[in-house]
Design a protein around this motif. Structure first.
Motif, short mmCIF file in Angstrom:
data_model
loop_
_atom_site.label_atom_id
_atom_site.label_comp_id
_atom_site.label_asym_id
_atom_site.label_seq_id
_atom_site.Cartn_x
_atom_site.Cartn_y
_atom_site.Cartn_z
N LEU A 1 -2.70 -41.55 -7.84
CA LEU A 1 -4.08 -41.94 -8.13
C LEU A 1 -4.43 -41.60 -9.58
O LEU A 1 -5.00 -42.40 -10.32
N LEU A 2 -4.08 -40.37 -10.00
CA LEU A 2 -4.40 -39.93 -11.35
C LEU A 2 -3.70 -40.78 -12.40
O LEU A 2 -4.23 -41.02 -13.49
N ALA A 3 -2.50 -41.24 -12.09
CA ALA A 3 -1.71 -42.03 -13.04
C ALA A 3 -2.06 -43.51 -13.02
O ALA A 3 -1.59 -44.27 -13.87
N SER A 4 -2.93 -43.92 -12.09
CA SER A 4 -3.20 -45.34 -11.90
C SER A 4 -4.05 -45.97 -13.00
O SER A 4 -4.04 -47.19 -13.18
N GLY A 5 -4.82 -45.15 -13.70
CA GLY A 5 -5.75 -45.68 -14.70
C GLY A 5 -6.98 -46.33 -14.10
O GLY A 5 -7.75 -46.99 -14.82
N LEU A 6 -7.20 -46.11 -12.82
CA LEU A 6 -8.32 -46.75 -12.14
C LEU A 6 -9.58 -45.90 -12.09
O LEU A 6 -10.63 -46.36 -11.65
N CYS A 7 -9.48 -44.64 -12.50
CA CYS A 7 -10.59 -43.71 -12.30
C CYS A 7 -10.98 -42.99 -13.59
O CYS A 7 -10.12 -42.67 -14.41
N ASP A 8 -12.27 -42.73 -13.73
CA ASP A 8 -12.78 -41.87 -14.80
C ASP A 8 -13.05 -40.47 -14.28
O ASP A 8 -12.99 -39.50 -15.04
N ALA A 9 -13.37 -40.36 -13.00
CA ALA A 9 -13.72 -39.07 -12.39
C ALA A 9 -13.11 -39.01 -11.00
O ALA A 9 -12.91 -40.04 -10.35
N VAL A 10 -12.81 -37.80 -10.54
CA VAL A 10 -12.27 -37.63 -9.19
C VAL A 10 -13.05 -36.55 -8.46
O VAL A 10 -13.60 -35.64 -9.06
N VAL A 11 -13.10 -36.70 -7.14
CA VAL A 11 -13.68 -35.71 -6.25
C VAL A 11 -12.56 -35.12 -5.41
O VAL A 11 -11.84 -35.87 -4.73
N ILE A 12 -12.39 -33.81 -5.46
CA ILE A 12 -11.35 -33.14 -4.66
C ILE A 12 -12.00 -32.62 -3.38
O ILE A 12 -12.80 -31.69 -3.41
N ALA A 13 -11.67 -33.25 -2.26
CA ALA A 13 -12.24 -32.87 -0.97
C ALA A 13 -11.14 -32.47 0.01
O ALA A 13 -11.31 -32.58 1.22
N SER A 14 -10.03 -32.01 -0.53
CA SER A 14 -8.88 -31.64 0.31
C SER A 14 -9.05 -30.22 0.84
O SER A 14 -9.95 -29.49 0.42
N PRO A 15 -8.19 -29.78 1.78
CA PRO A 15 -8.30 -28.42 2.32
C PRO A 15 -8.23 -27.35 1.24
O PRO A 15 -7.59 -27.54 0.19
N ASN A 16 -8.87 -26.22 1.49
CA ASN A 16 -9.01 -25.16 0.49
C ASN A 16 -7.70 -24.78 -0.18
O ASN A 16 -7.63 -24.61 -1.39
N HIS B 1 -5.77 -25.46 -5.58
CA HIS B 1 -5.10 -24.94 -6.77
C HIS B 1 -4.13 -25.95 -7.35
O HIS B 1 -4.22 -26.31 -8.54
N GLY B 2 -3.22 -26.44 -6.54
CA GLY B 2 -2.22 -27.39 -7.03
C GLY B 2 -2.83 -28.70 -7.48
O GLY B 2 -2.48 -29.24 -8.53
N VAL B 3 -3.76 -29.23 -6.67
CA VAL B 3 -4.39 -30.50 -7.02
C VAL B 3 -5.20 -30.36 -8.30
O VAL B 3 -5.15 -31.21 -9.20
N LEU B 4 -5.96 -29.26 -8.41
CA LEU B 4 -6.81 -29.06 -9.57
C LEU B 4 -5.99 -28.92 -10.85
O LEU B 4 -6.36 -29.47 -11.91
N LEU B 5 -4.89 -28.21 -10.80
CA LEU B 5 -4.04 -28.08 -11.99
C LEU B 5 -3.51 -29.45 -12.43
O LEU B 5 -3.42 -29.73 -13.63
N ASP B 6 -3.17 -30.30 -11.46
CA ASP B 6 -2.73 -31.65 -11.81
C ASP B 6 -3.86 -32.44 -12.47
O ASP B 6 -3.66 -33.13 -13.47
N VAL B 7 -5.07 -32.33 -11.91
CA VAL B 7 -6.22 -33.06 -12.46
C VAL B 7 -6.54 -32.57 -13.87
O VAL B 7 -6.85 -33.36 -14.78
N LEU B 8 -6.47 -31.25 -14.08
CA LEU B 8 -6.85 -30.67 -15.37
C LEU B 8 -5.86 -30.99 -16.48
O LEU B 8 -6.13 -30.73 -17.66
N SER B 9 -4.73 -31.56 -16.13
CA SER B 9 -3.79 -32.01 -17.16
C SER B 9 -4.11 -33.43 -17.61
O SER B 9 -3.40 -34.01 -18.42
N THR B 10 -5.20 -33.99 -17.09
CA THR B 10 -5.63 -35.35 -17.42
C THR B 10 -7.06 -35.31 -17.96
O THR B 10 -7.74 -34.28 -17.87
N PRO B 11 -7.56 -36.42 -18.50
CA PRO B 11 -8.93 -36.45 -19.01
C PRO B 11 -9.99 -36.68 -17.94
O PRO B 11 -11.18 -36.76 -18.26
N HIS B 12 -9.61 -36.77 -16.67
CA HIS B 12 -10.57 -37.09 -15.62
C HIS B 12 -11.64 -36.01 -15.48
O HIS B 12 -11.34 -34.82 -15.46
N HIS B 13 -12.90 -36.45 -15.36
CA HIS B 13 -13.95 -35.54 -14.91
C HIS B 13 -13.65 -35.19 -13.45
O HIS B 13 -13.07 -35.99 -12.71
N VAL B 14 -14.05 -34.00 -13.02
CA VAL B 14 -13.68 -33.59 -11.67
C VAL B 14 -14.77 -32.76 -11.01
O VAL B 14 -15.35 -31.86 -11.62
#
Length: 399
Positions: free
Chosen positions: A172-187, A191-204
């Motif tokens: 999803l992050l690599a698709s170029g389809l999003c400017d912002a993401v909402v992380i609603a996954s289990p607690n 950590h892992g998902v957020l680190l991946d997101v923070l390596s991109t320009p996406h608002h989160v």
């Protein structure tokens, strides 16, 4: 703070549209007022939720506050053609499988009556998707979830609107389809998902809690700081919707106005039902949730800090698992989450706060109570009745 800058009030189905301000007398649940002591209190923060049906429909729940935040703070990244911020949702329904307002989906033509009888239960990534559809400045373009049934549910919610689906958040992050993401996954996945997101320009926006351990929280904060220069203007925010509930905003406004004087004591009580089931029953174990006082009560510790406005220096607590989930087994393992606790927090300005939690108290009149006592008065709020009471040391309480 972001909270101070955000002009939002939330029309929440559970907690009522406006709290009632009381100067002493109690308003019984179901009554508008008692002896003229109760008057409507307008929301502290307001925003025009364009396209949202008000009154009977009431399509927006408290999570819309988080959705609007990124829309307000990140317009520069909106899609050039639509002038709307493009959202991706990570985990369509991984957190809860409780019932949600399915009448909303039925009224929108998403579900037929017979489908509702099948007890389809989306939450809360799907809730974000529903809310975002009612914001002029936002469009949901993609969703990622490892469970195909949840992706199917997301498509159902979006109706005829185009939606890209992915089984992995990295795609999803690599698709170029999003400017912002909402992380609603289990607690425990934050950590892992957020680190991946923070390596991109996406608002989160990441649902609470940020992570399940202090070490992981620090790593996430450092990852944001170290990548901020490469992504100027990026918004990174953890959602704590209790800040935006009308009774809470009313209490915060009274405290800020000096109604209680210098804050000395904050008391929060939550007496409620047990934890609901979540996908894969991940919320039955401390290793996944971070523990009950993280999973559920981070809201309350946040409110304590917000009200007091000082630095916590000492914490004392006692809790146990006495009633709930004792007979449950998952792959032969018994749940280990607390179902009751007391917590006391001391602050460096001499003030203190207390949490009283019980999760086998379904018979309570008030599920949640917030009390702030200062040098000159007291303000308290009750949910779900949305009462707000105010009393002063000099004037007492009428009646």
């Amino acid at each position: 703070s972001l909270h101070d800058a955000l002009p939002i009030s939330v029309d929440d189905e559970d907690y009522g549209r406006y709290p009632q301000r009381h100067t002493g007398q109690k308003r019984p649940v179901g009554q508008q007022q008692v002896g003229g002591a109760s008057t409507p209190l307008a929301p502290v923060h307001e925003v025009d939720l364009r396209g949202v049906a008000r009154g009977e429909e009431r399509l927006v729940d408290r999570r819309v506050a988080a959705a609007v935040l990124a829309c307000l703070l990140a317009p520069a990244h909106a899609d050039a053609q639509t002038t709307r911020l493009r959202y991706g949702v990570i985990a369509a329904s991984a957190r809860n499988i409780q019932s949600v307002p399915l009448y909303v989906m039925q009224r929108k033509g998403m579900l037929a009556k017979e489908q509702i009888e099948l007890d389809i239960k989306p939450l809360p990534g799907v809730e974000h998707m529903v809310n975002l559809q009612h914001l002029e400045g936002a469009v949901v373009t993609a969703v990622a979830d490892p469970v195909q049934a949840q992706l199917d549910l997301a498509r159902l919610v979006m109706g005829d609107a185009p939606l890209a689906t992915f089984s992995n958040h990295r795609d999803l992050l690599a698709s170029g389809l999003c400017d912002a993401v909402v992380i609603a996954s289990p607690n425990h996945t934050h950590h892992g998902v957020l680190l991946d997101v923070l390596s991109t320009p996406h608002h989160v926006l990441v649902e609470k809690p940020l992570c399940t351990t202090v070490e992981h929280c620090r790593e996430a904060v450092e990852a944001e700081r170290s990548s901020a220069a490469a992504h100027p203007g990026r918004v990174v925010w953890m959602g704590l919707e209790y800040r935006f509930m009308p009774p809470t905003t009313a209490v915060l406004a009274e405290v800020a106005a000096g109604t209680v004087g210098s804050v000395r004591m904050v008391a929060i009580r939550e007496h409620r039902f047990p934890f609901l089931r979540k996908v894969g029953d991940w919320n039955r174990f401390n290793r996944n949730t971070g523990g009950t006082l993280v999973e559920k009560c981070c809201h309350f510790f946040d409110l304590m800090n917000l009200v007091v406005g000082a630095r916590p220096i000492r914490v004392m607590a006692s809790g146990a698992q006495d009633v709930n989930h004792l007979d449950e087994r998952y792959d032969g393992e018994a749940p280990d989450i607390l179902d009751n606790a007391f917590v006391i927090v001391d602050y460096d300005d001499g003030s203190r706060a207390m949490l009283d939690l019980c999760m086998f108290a379904e018979g309570s009149e008030h599920q949640e109570e917030l009390s702030v006592v200062g040098s000159t008065g007291k303000v308290e709020a009750f949910l779900p009745s949305s009462e707000v009471r105010i009393g002063s040391r000099s004037g007492g309480r009428p009646g």
